[in-house]
Motif scaffolding. Structure first.
Motif: not given
Ligand SMILES: Nc1ncnc2c1ncn2[C@@H]1O[C@H](COP(=O)(O)OP(=O)(O)OP(=O)(O)O)[C@@H](O)[C@H]1O
Ligand SMILES: NC(=O)c1ccc[n+]([C@@H]2O[C@H](COP(=O)(O)O)[C@@H](O)[C@H]2O)c1
Length: 281
Positions: A14-17, A23-24, A59, A124-125, A127, A157, A186, A190-191, A194
């Motif tokens: 699950c996440g924003s992607f 990496t995901h 976010k 999940c990571g 974080d 991470r 890896c 995504s940050t 961007r």
């Protein structure tokens, strides 16, 4: 043991992607390797579940799921022998759903896809695990339910002290948490994608070429609040010429994401200057 007799597991990420990166996908690959080699289960599939647009309240950089979903599709379309698929249930709901609800629904879907005995696990990571310890963000009752019912496959991470994070949870949760070592580091988030895009730098080989082209074509991630002209970077000065061509002053030139702004100070005695913006490639 035959493939059919080994217990069957489906992984859910699950996440924003925002956007999906390679990496995901590596996170899912390494989770599958880890659980297959340590417990001998058969990983039958993986779901990528992008979060609902309403999550932009948490976010502010989150872009529309229309784009995020499209970029996941583009990435997955170029993979061969894909055991991972997009699951867009979350974004189709009327509002944001907490992860325990998402997992419950994913279990129903996975049973239809892979058979009635399949078990769902959350990937999940570290974080995200750390955030799960924050009762302002995650309801501890929900966290207990997720940890015990589904189990977690947690990725390391850089910058996180795993033991310190684990200590934020009750000791007995440890048996439901599988730590996934980074077999190959890896660290792309995504940050970073961007940020590179916002600065006009290449993101090639960090995500799918098709996604990089899609981002460019749709002019995504060019005006995040952090790098928009509302907070411009001063990049220099330009001369102001009189109608006769002589230099009469200087204007400040500032640059935000994809914009060039020129501020011309007021003439002597005046109180307001002028600000003009133009698009730049
Ligand atoms: N480099 C990474 N290493 C380990 N896990 C990662 C990494 N990048 C993302 N993940 C995990 O993948 C899941 C989905 O990531 P998500 O898109 O929400 O976050 P992100 O890539 O860190 O994005 P952002 O930078 O926008 O916060 C999360 O559980 C996150 O922890
Ligand atoms: N209480 C909850 O179930 C809860 C809280 C915060 C984030 N999440 C989920 O965690 C994922 C990652 O979110 P962040 O990128 O904010 O860590 C998203 O899928 C989001 O929906 C769930």
């Amino acid at each position: 043991m035959s493939e059919r007799r080994r217990s069957q597991v489906a992984l859910v990420l699950c996440g924003s992607f925002n956007p999906l990166t390679y990496t995901h996908l590596r996170v899912l690959e390494m989770a599958r390797d880890q659980i297959t080699s340590t417990s001998g289960v058969n990983v039958v599939g993986g779901l990528i579940s992008p979060v609902h647009d309403e999550y932009s309240r948490q976010k502010d950089t989150l872009i529309s799921s229309k784009h995020r979903v499209k970029m996941i599709r583009l990435t997955l379309s170029e993979q061969e022998d894909n055991w991972v698929q997009l699951w867009d249930w979350e974004v189709r709901q009327t509002g944001w759903k907490c992860t325990s609800e998402v997992l419950l629904e994913s279990e129903r879907v996975c049973r239809q896809l892979y058979g009635p005995t399949v078990r769902v696990m959350l990937v999940c990571g570290i974080d995200m695990l750390k955030k799960m310890a924050d009762p302002e963000c995650w309801d501890p009752v929900d966290v207990e339910y997720i940890v015990k019912k589904y189990g977690l496959l947690v990725h390391m991470r850089r910058g996180y002290d795993v033991e310190a994070v684990l200590q934020e949870f009750p000791e007995h949760y440890r048996q439901f948490i599988v730590l996934v070592p980074n077999t190959v580091h890896c660290e792309v988030s995504s940050t970073e994608i961007r940020s590179l895009t916002g600065r006009g730098l290449s993101t090639r080989y960090l995500l799918s070429d098709k996604v990089a082209t899609y981002i460019k074509k749709n002019r995504l991630y060019r005006t995040s609040p952090r790098n928009s002209v509302a907070h411009p970077t001063l990049v220099g000065y330009t001369h102001i010429h009189s109608p006769r061509g002589s230099v009469v002053g200087y204007a400040h030139v500032s640059r935000g994401a994809g914009k060039l702004g020129v501020y011309t100070p007021p003439p002597r005695g005046g109180s307001t200057g002028e600000y003009e913006e133009s698009d730049v490639e």
